[in-house]
Design a protein around this motif. Sequence first.
Motif, PDB file in Angstrom:
ATOM      1  N   VAL A  87       0.840  -1.201   0.000  1.00  0.00           N
ATOM      2  CA  VAL A  87       0.000   0.000   0.000  1.00  0.00           C
ATOM      3  C   VAL A  87       0.876   1.251   0.000  1.00  0.00           C
ATOM      4  CG1 VAL A  87      -1.656   1.347   1.363  1.00  0.00           C
ATOM      5  CG2 VAL A  87      -2.018  -1.093   1.035  1.00  0.00           C
ATOM      6  N   PHE A 136      -7.491  -2.850 -10.767  1.00  0.00           N
ATOM      7  CA  PHE A 136      -8.599  -3.385  -9.974  1.00  0.00           C
ATOM      8  C   PHE A 136      -9.849  -3.508 -10.859  1.00  0.00           C
ATOM      9  CE2 PHE A 136      -5.837  -1.191  -6.979  1.00  0.00           C
ATOM     10  CZ  PHE A 136      -5.681  -2.150  -5.987  1.00  0.00           C
ATOM     11  N   ASP A 151     -13.352  -5.830  -8.076  1.00  0.00           N
ATOM     12  CA  ASP A 151     -12.137  -5.669  -7.268  1.00  0.00           C
ATOM     13  C   ASP A 151     -12.003  -4.234  -6.752  1.00  0.00           C
ATOM     14  OD1 ASP A 151     -11.564  -8.310  -7.806  1.00  0.00           O
ATOM     15  OD2 ASP A 151      -9.833  -7.881  -9.096  1.00  0.00           O
ATOM     16  N   ARG A 162     -14.376  -3.645  -3.800  1.00  0.00           N
ATOM     17  CA  ARG A 162     -13.874  -4.331  -2.599  1.00  0.00           C
ATOM     18  C   ARG A 162     -12.653  -3.622  -2.027  1.00  0.00           C
ATOM     19  NH1 ARG A 162     -12.524 -10.058  -3.255  1.00  0.00           N
ATOM     20  NH2 ARG A 162     -12.718 -10.093  -1.003  1.00  0.00           N
ATOM     21  N   ALA A 163     -11.746  -3.187  -2.894  1.00  0.00           N
ATOM     22  CA  ALA A 163     -10.543  -2.495  -2.428  1.00  0.00           C
ATOM     23  C   ALA A 163     -10.916  -1.164  -1.767  1.00  0.00           C
ATOM     24  CB  ALA A 163      -9.580  -2.261  -3.594  1.00  0.00           C
ATOM     25  N   GLY A 179     -12.513  -1.771   1.641  1.00  0.00           N
ATOM     26  CA  GLY A 179     -11.510  -2.151   2.638  1.00  0.00           C
ATOM     27  C   GLY A 179     -10.664  -0.960   3.081  1.00  0.00           C
ATOM     28  N   LEU A 180     -10.282  -0.112   2.148  1.00  0.00           N
ATOM     29  CA  LEU A 180      -9.487   1.062   2.500  1.00  0.00           C
ATOM     30  C   LEU A 180     -10.300   2.051   3.339  1.00  0.00           C
ATOM     31  CD1 LEU A 180      -7.498   1.593  -0.810  1.00  0.00           C
ATOM     32  CD2 LEU A 180      -6.600   0.836   1.401  1.00  0.00           C
TER      33      LEU A 180
END
Length: 146
Positions: free
Chosen positions: A12, A121, A125, A128-129, A132-133
């Motif tokens: 990250v 992504f 994706d 979802r990313a 999550g972030l």
Amino acid sequence: MAAKEQRFFFLVQTAAHRLKMRADAAMLEAGGLTTSQTAVMAIICGEGSVSQRRIATLLKQRESAVGAMAERLLKAGYITRTRAATDKRAWTLAPTRAGRRAFDAMGAAFAGINALIDEAFPGTDMERAAKGLRRLIGLLEEEGEE
């Protein structure tokens, strides 16, 4: 797999640094602004006239950092700065025509950055990313309040 096994923090951090470098280069080439200056200009152009304190609050930055950025934008001719009518200690920032033109040029420049992220992504994706972030940012903000 756990974050440690994936070296997630490193990934990250590396991706964020490289994205910032690429975005800064694209922004500087397109209109002479860094990504940080573009974020400030987005608020100023969006609101028309805004206090440095409000910009600092929205960007979660110190007012002194926004003041330094405002000084650079002022010298470039992209904003005007006047004393606030209600509080003579406060400054109000407004965009100039040149500032609006420079900010408008940023959209096309940033499109390439977004396309790169979209490629990395695909499909769900990205959702979802981002989810999550956002969750991680929320957890970090909660810890900071304690």
